[in-house]
Design a protein around this motif. Structure first.
Motif, PDB file in Angstrom:
ATOM      1  N   ASN A  43      56.096   2.485  30.641  1.00  6.76           N
ATOM      2  CA  ASN A  43      55.017   3.425  30.316  1.00  6.76           C
ATOM      3  C   ASN A  43      53.675   2.914  30.813  1.00  6.76           C
ATOM      4  O   ASN A  43      52.848   3.675  31.326  1.00  6.76           O
ATOM      5  N   ASN A  46      53.555   3.367  34.559  1.00  9.76           N
ATOM      6  CA  ASN A  46      53.396   4.781  34.907  1.00  9.76           C
ATOM      7  C   ASN A  46      51.964   5.271  34.653  1.00  9.76           C
ATOM      8  O   ASN A  46      51.429   6.047  35.428  1.00  9.76           O
ATOM      9  N   LYS A  47      51.351   4.788  33.563  1.00 15.09           N
ATOM     10  CA  LYS A  47      49.988   5.214  33.265  1.00 15.09           C
ATOM     11  C   LYS A  47      49.007   4.698  34.307  1.00 15.09           C
ATOM     12  O   LYS A  47      48.097   5.422  34.727  1.00 15.09           O
ATOM     13  N   ALA A  50      49.397   6.685  37.289  1.00 18.76           N
ATOM     14  CA  ALA A  50      48.874   8.037  37.071  1.00 18.76           C
ATOM     15  C   ALA A  50      47.397   8.122  37.422  1.00 18.76           C
ATOM     16  O   ALA A  50      46.915   9.176  37.846  1.00 18.76           O
ATOM     17  N   THR A 128      49.923  16.225  34.969  1.00 18.67           N
ATOM     18  CA  THR A 128      49.824  14.768  35.059  1.00 18.67           C
ATOM     19  C   THR A 128      49.401  14.166  33.724  1.00 18.67           C
ATOM     20  O   THR A 128      49.971  13.175  33.262  1.00 18.67           O
ATOM     21  N   TYR A 132      52.250  11.848  31.999  1.00 13.93           N
ATOM     22  CA  TYR A 132      52.041  10.403  32.079  1.00 13.93           C
ATOM     23  C   TYR A 132      51.277   9.840  30.879  1.00 13.93           C
ATOM     24  O   TYR A 132      51.360   8.637  30.605  1.00 13.93           O
ATOM     25  N   GLN A 141      60.240  14.887  31.567  1.00  9.39           N
ATOM     26  CA  GLN A 141      59.371  14.338  32.602  1.00  9.39           C
ATOM     27  C   GLN A 141      59.972  14.539  33.987  1.00  9.39           C
ATOM     28  O   GLN A 141      59.290  14.930  34.933  1.00  9.39           O
ATOM     29  N   LYS A 145      58.476  16.712  37.112  1.00 14.26           N
ATOM     30  CA  LYS A 145      58.200  16.089  38.410  1.00 14.26           C
ATOM     31  C   LYS A 145      58.919  16.812  39.541  1.00 14.26           C
ATOM     32  O   LYS A 145      58.380  16.966  40.640  1.00 14.26           O
TER      33      LYS A 145
END
Length: 339
Positions: A43, A46-47, A50, A128, A132, A141, A145
Motif C-alpha cells: 500500500n 502504491n501510494k 500514485a 486514482t 490508491y 482495484q 485499473k
C-alpha cells in the motif's frame, strides 16, 4: 511506426519514474527481510507511485486545456482574403483558396476530442484518489485499473488518428493553383454576368460589377480589344447593352470610374475599347491576396498539444499497467536481494 516510437519512449519514461521511486526505498527495505511483500508495504509503494500518476494527470490536463483552446480558436477563424473575394462573386472554386482550410474543418473534431479527454481525465483523477488512497478490495482495484487502461487506450488511438490526419493535411497544403482558379472564375463570369449595372436586381451581375470597381480590375483575362471574356456571357449573347452593341466591356471596367459615376464612363472605353482606357485583368489583384486563415502559432499549439497528449497518455497507461504487475518493474525483486 509512430505508435511504436511513442510507446517505447512513454514506456521507458514510466518505468524509469517507478524505478526511481523504488530505489529510494531499497535501503529501508533491505532491513525489513520477510516483510517486503506485506500489505502495508504494498500500500505504501502504491501510494507513492500514485503521486507520480496524479502529476502525470495534472500535466495531461493542462495539455488538453491548451488543445481545447487552440482548436476552438481554429474553428472561429475568418475566411482568408482570397476566399472572401471569390465568395463575393459566387465563384465555385475547384480547390479551396485558403491554405489551411482542411485543418480548420477538422478542428471541430479535435475540439470534441479535447472536451471528451478533459472529462475523462477528471474521472481518472477521482479514480486514482479512490483506488490508491481509499480502502477498497484488490479485486475492485484491478477492475478499475482495467477500465482505465481500456478507456485510455481508446483515447490514445483517437488522438493518434487525428494527429496523423493533422500532419498529413499540414504537409500537403499547396500554394493556390491560379490557372485553375482563373478557369473557375471565367466559368462563373460566362454563366452569371447579365448586366453592367452595379445596382442591377441580378445579384450575381451586381456583385461582378462591384468587384470590378472595388479591386480596380476588369474581366478574368487581360482585355485586348472588342474580343474579350464578356463575348460569351448572357450580357452579350442574350440581352444587355453588349448584345445591343452599345458596349463591348462593362462601364465598370473603365479607368477612373466609381460607384457614383460609372454610368458616365466614356464610350472610347466601354464601346471602342481603346487601349489605356480600361483596367487590368482581375487575376493580378487576386494573386496578391492573402491565402492564410490560420496563424502559424495556432498550428504549433495544435501540433504540440496533440503530440504531448499522446505521449502523456502512453506514460500514464504504462504506469498503471506496471503497478498492476509489480514484479515486472523489477522494484520488488531488487528490494529483497539482501546480502
Amino acid at each position: 511506426m509512430i505508435i511504436g516510437i511513442v510507446y517505447v519512449h512513454g514506456y521507458g519514461l514510466a518505468v524509469f519514474l517507478l524505478r526511481s521511486n523504488s530505489q529510494k526505498e531499497n535501503t529501508t527495505l533491505k532491513k525489513m527481510i520477510g516483510t517486503s511483500h506485506s500489505p502495508d508495504h504494498t500500500n505504501a509503494r502504491n501510494k507513492k507511485s500514485a503521486y507520480f500518476i496524479v502529476a502525470i494527470q495534472a500535466v495531461l490536463m493542462v495539455t488538453v486545456i491548451i488543445l481545447i483552446v487552440s482548436s476552438a480558436l481554429c474553428t472561429k477563424v475568418k475566411p482568408c482574403e482570397l476566399q472572401t473575394a471569390l465568395d463575393f462573386i459566387f465563384v465555385k472554386y475547384t480547390t479551396h483558396p485558403c491554405k489551411y482550410n482542411a485543418i480548420k474543418d477538422m478542428s471541430s473534431g479535435i475540439l470534441a476530442l479535447g472536451i471528451s479527454m478533459l472529462c475523462w481525465i477528471v474521472l481518472l483523477f477521482v479514480q486514482t484518489i479512490y483506488v490508491y488512497f481509499g480502502k477498497i478490495e484488490e479485486k475492485k482495484q484491478a477492475i478499475a485499473k482495467i477500465v482505465v487502461i481500456i478507456g485510455t487506450f481508446a483515447f490514445i488511438i483517437a488522438n493518434l488518428v487525428l494527429y496523423i490526419i493533422f500532419m498529413r493535411e499540414k504537409e500537403t497544403q499547396q500554394n493556390e493553383h491560379y490557372i485553375q482558379l482563373g478557369n473557375d472564375m471565367f466559368s462563373s463570369l460566362k454563366q452569371n454576368f447579365k448586366s453592367d449595372n452595379a445596382s442591377s436586381n441580378d445579384s450575381k451581375s451586381s456583385a461582378w460589377n462591384t468587384f470590378f470597381l472595388k479591386y480596380d480590375c476588369c474581366a478574368v483575362h487581360e482585355v485586348n480589344g472588342t474580343t474579350n471574356d464578356f463575348d460569351n456571357t448572357p450580357w452579350c449573347t442574350t440581352y444587355g447593352s453588349c448584345q445591343a452593341t452599345v458596349s463591348q466591356i462593362p462601364r465598370t471596367c473603365c479607368k477612373g470610374v466609381t460607384l457614383t459615376n460609372y454610368t458616365s464612363a466614356p464610350s472610347t472605353c466601354h464601346a471602342s475599347v481603346s487601349p489605356g482606357t480600361y483596367k487590368r485583368n482581375c487575376m493580378d489583384p487576386l494573386k496578391k491576396m492573402s491565402v492564410d486563415n490560420i496563424d502559424e502559432y495556432q498550428l504549433s499549439l495544435l501540433f504540440f498539444s496533440l503530440l504531448f497528449a499522446i505521449i502523456l497518455q502512453v506514460i500514464y497507461v504504462t504506469m498503471v499497467i506496471v503497478l498492476m504487475f509489480p514484479r515486472c518493474n523489477g522494484s520488488v525483486n531488487s528490494s529483497v536481494n539482501v546480502n
